[in-house]
Write an enzyme that holds these catalytic residues in place. Structure first.
Site, PDB file in Angstrom:
ATOM      1  N   HIS A   1       0.945  -1.333   0.006  1.00  0.00           N
ATOM      2  CA  HIS A   1       0.066   0.259  -0.164  1.00  0.00           C
ATOM      3  C   HIS A   1       0.897   0.928  -0.210  1.00  0.00           C
ATOM      4  O   HIS A   1       0.915   2.125  -1.021  1.00  0.00           O
ATOM      5  CB  HIS A   1      -0.914   0.060   1.077  1.00  0.00           C
ATOM      6  CG  HIS A   1      -1.853  -1.103   1.119  1.00  0.00           C
ATOM      7  ND1 HIS A   1      -2.765  -1.490   0.195  1.00  0.00           N
ATOM      8  CD2 HIS A   1      -2.063  -2.194   2.246  1.00  0.00           C
ATOM      9  CE1 HIS A   1      -3.406  -2.783   0.387  1.00  0.00           C
ATOM     10  NE2 HIS A   1      -3.079  -3.039   1.889  1.00  0.00           N
TER      11      HIS A   1
ATOM     12  N   ASP B   1      -4.877  -8.511  -3.116  1.00  0.00           N
ATOM     13  CA  ASP B   1      -5.000  -8.207  -1.864  1.00  0.00           C
ATOM     14  C   ASP B   1      -6.320  -8.861  -1.208  1.00  0.00           C
ATOM     15  O   ASP B   1      -6.587  -9.868  -0.891  1.00  0.00           O
ATOM     16  CB  ASP B   1      -5.084  -6.858  -1.640  1.00  0.00           C
ATOM     17  CG  ASP B   1      -4.972  -6.184  -0.264  1.00  0.00           C
ATOM     18  OD1 ASP B   1      -4.914  -7.116   0.892  1.00  0.00           O
ATOM     19  OD2 ASP B   1      -5.139  -4.852   0.312  1.00  0.00           O
TER      20      ASP B   1
END
Ligand code: ZN
Length: 452
Positions: free
Chosen positions: A268, A319
């Site tokens: 991220h 993810d």
């Protein structure tokens, strides 16, 4: 031995026409451009290398689409996380195997040929370790083996509920390890993947929320020379909590206190300042971007343009697995930047250069680095992970070379994938994985029970 012939193929040196690829067992043995197809060659039009999804939590595929109801307050990541915990607390090892198998089948159908599985659902439903502490990891490995996807297993260390060593809460009990337990988990995980073709292993300290500094220092040696993945700066609240705890932002703290280098992948890194972006890029570590999940969770937009300009490497991950797609991740990455900068072709590498090609090349190289693959692509010695596109798809008609990639990512989407070879085995044909039907039935049976 398999002999393939492609009218057009993307090689490490660039596009080439009339390319013969010889595959022996799981590996590309020879690549010869500029040759006419020989008798016995299996012929296709357009070939690309398979990409990695460098960040996946497989079990979350089972709850995809189940957290789309607005909560009673401002709905954020943290309410999604409560839904995820409820789901995680109910799953058995068989459920995890069923969900992961279909997930990996779907990844292959989209052109992902390797997955980095950031694996933290370790223990039984009451939080005690299974008799084999790597029971859940072995189910992930089974799913990879059945589907044919290459696995980079990243067992996650998770010990705390928040910064400063706060105790975990009950919803996190299946994730929690002591350092000694983690050592046992790593040893068992090594055994689990030892005979799995194409597999390797690293470690995943979950986040600075979940791992105290002394624990981080203690577990890094377990990576040996393998990759180290960590979530950081996904959410504004996480940044604020990290500042309150340490006076530093998460990425800043990591760069100052951890040996971040090319083996690392920071997942991220959404909320990073210009100074953090520059320092991060200099380390050579990979940014693990998960654009669909970051959009789904309302995380924010990574400063990708600045990171590119500073020479940073990135790959993409699915993810939370709310939606599986190579083209979806790359398109969302670019579109997020377009919305932020109110401009087009933001991530293209320069004037007249294809945006799709830039995104694809970065994701291929960054995914390989983050998952410790020395050689990827259509080149001798690489694992034979090959994707062909349907040249008859209307969004690819009349296109050549980089315009094919742009047409695929921005217009055709996932349905343009035709065949996929994973480790030399042709597992997807006509866009459909050979296990699709049986994997769907098993997945549906598990999820119907979990949802009710
Ligand atoms: Zn994640």
């Amino acid at each position: 031995m398999t002999r393939l012939h492609f009218a057009s193929a993307l090689l490490p040196s660039g596009w080439a026409n009339d390319v013969q690829v010889i595959v022996t067992a799981s590996t590309i043995e020879a690549v010869t451009p500029g040759v006419a197809p020989a008798a016995g060659d299996e012929r296709h039009q357009i070939a690309l290398p398979g990409l990695a999804s460098l960040h996946s939590h497989a079990f979350q595929r089972g709850m995809a689409g189940l957290a789309e109801l607005r909560g009673d307050s401002t709905d954020t990541f943290w309410t999604w996380r409560e839904t995820m915990y409820r789901f995680a607390l109910a799953m058995t090892p068989d459920d995890v195997a069923a969900v992961a198998t279909l997930l990996y089948v779907e990844m292959l159908e989209q052109g992902f040929t390797r997955v980095g599985e950031f694996h933290y659902l370790h223990h039984d439903r009451d939080g005690t370790a299974y008799a084999d502490i790597a029971e859940m990891a072995s189910r992930i490995a089974q799913a990879a083996e059945a589907s044919g996807i290459a696995l980079t297993l990243l067992p996650s260390f998770y010990a705390h509920g928040s910064f400063g060593g706060a105790p975990p809460h009950a919803g996190q009990r299946r994730f929690i390890c002591s350092v000694d337990q983690f050592a046992a988990l790593m040893a068992a995980s090594h055994k689990t993947i030892a005979k799995l073709p194409g597999a390797n292993i690293g470690i995943a300290p979950h986040s600075l929320r979940a791992v105290a500094p002394d624990e981080l220092a203690a577990i890094i040696p377990f990576a040996d020379r393998g990759p180290v993945h960590i979530h950081a700066a996904e959410q504004v609240k996480e940044v604020e909590d990290c500042l309150a705890w340490s006076g530093k932002r998460p990425v800043q703290w990591l760069l100052e206190h951890a040996p971040v280098d090319q083996r690392w992948c920071i997942i991220h890194a959404t909320h990073t300042t210009d100074a953090e972006v520059t320092a991060f890029a200099k380390t050579g570590a990979v940014a693990g971007l998960c654009p669909i999940t970051e959009a789904s969770l309302g995380d924010g937009i990574f400063p990708a343009r600045q990171f590119f300009d500073a020479g940073g490497s990135f790959g993409v991950g699915t993810d939370s697995n709310v939606l599986i797609g190579v083209t979806d991740e790359l398109r969302q990455l670019e579109y997020g930047q377009r919305l932020k900068h109110r401009a087009r072709n933001v991530l293209s590498s320069g004037a007249g250069r294809s945006t799709g090609r830039t995104l694809f090349d970065h994701a291929l190289a960054g995914g390989a680095q983050a998952l410790a693959q020395a050689k990827v692509g259509l080149t001798p010695g690489a694992r034979a992970d090959i994707v062909t596109l349907d040249a008859a798809h209307p969004s690819l008609a009349g296109r050549a070379h980089d315009a094919i990639i742009d047409g695929w990512i921005f217009a055709a989407g996932s349905r343009a994938v035709d065949c996929v070879w994973a480790g030399g085995a042709k597992v997807v044909e006509g866009g459909q994985h050979e296990l699709r039907q049986s994997a769907r039935e098993r997945f549906n049976a598990a999820v119907r029970r979990l949802v009710t």
